[in-house]
Design an enzyme around this catalytic site. Sequence first.
Site, mmCIF file in Angstrom:
data_model
loop_
_atom_site.group_PDB
_atom_site.id
_atom_site.type_symbol
_atom_site.label_atom_id
_atom_site.label_comp_id
_atom_site.label_asym_id
_atom_site.label_seq_id
_atom_site.Cartn_x
_atom_site.Cartn_y
_atom_site.Cartn_z
ATOM 1 N N CYS A 70 0.867 -1.185 0.000
ATOM 2 C CA CYS A 70 0.000 0.000 0.000
ATOM 3 C C CYS A 70 0.896 1.224 0.000
ATOM 4 C CB CYS A 70 -0.895 -0.013 1.247
ATOM 5 S SG CYS A 70 -1.882 1.487 1.482
ATOM 6 N N CYS A 177 -0.833 3.957 -6.588
ATOM 7 C CA CYS A 177 -1.683 3.270 -5.615
ATOM 8 C C CYS A 177 -1.812 1.839 -6.092
ATOM 9 C CB CYS A 177 -3.051 3.929 -5.504
ATOM 10 S SG CYS A 177 -4.263 2.990 -4.524
#
Length: 261
Positions: A70, A177
């Site tokens: 992440c 992302c």
Amino acid sequence: MKIALVDSGIGLLPATAAVRRLRPDADLVISSDPDGMPWGPRTPEDLTQRALLAAEAAAALGPDALIVACNTASVHSLPTLRARLEPQLPVIGTVPAIKPAAAGGGPVAIWATPATTGSPYQRGLIRDFANGVDVTEVPCPGLADAVEQADESAIDRAVAAAAALTPPEVTTVVLGCTHYELVAERIRAALQQPGAEPLVFHGSAGAVAAQALRRIDVPAQPDAEPTGSLTVLLSGREAALPGRALHYAEGRLLGQLSTAR
């Protein structure tokens, strides 16, 4: 060999699939946080506590390495996670691929969550690695959430909104992302200009998977016997792979693995 991965949700699928392709014999642990997601709008302190809970749940199963799959958690939580878990457990963060993207000359667009876009961390990477290449930071509100829910219409709206903020002369796109890698081809379709050279995309899944193997001094062996299992933790609870993960090719690949008990 066991590799664990942590994210708020299914953004960890691309890196997990990349590990699977490099070492089909590796046991995999994926630890997400449906009780606490989304992480993006949380304060850095709150996000770090959620990431730490997910990481410690995975660490309890004895992995050889842990990937923080992440970008936002890596931006805000990596020092705390490493202070808590290393050196016993190597922790690998996820960094936007700005350096290799800029090496191609640009112009470059970095698609990222609003929490990462404009952050001192990302601005520092641009300063240190863009080498004077023209870089546009593109915030993508709602895109990670839409991907997480496999909401087709919401994905289309979020991609279109971010595409409208992306300069048409861009030649290279950084997917900042991990969720975005699941819809990379839809992003490409929205950005590709007629008659222009094909856009170059840079994600992080392959790089972090390879780095995890390097950290534990294990070579890639894509032709290894596919004996690896999959353990799924949802906010610390062992569970099945979420159904929405199967909406994506990476999730379907992992869905074929036996579940460890």
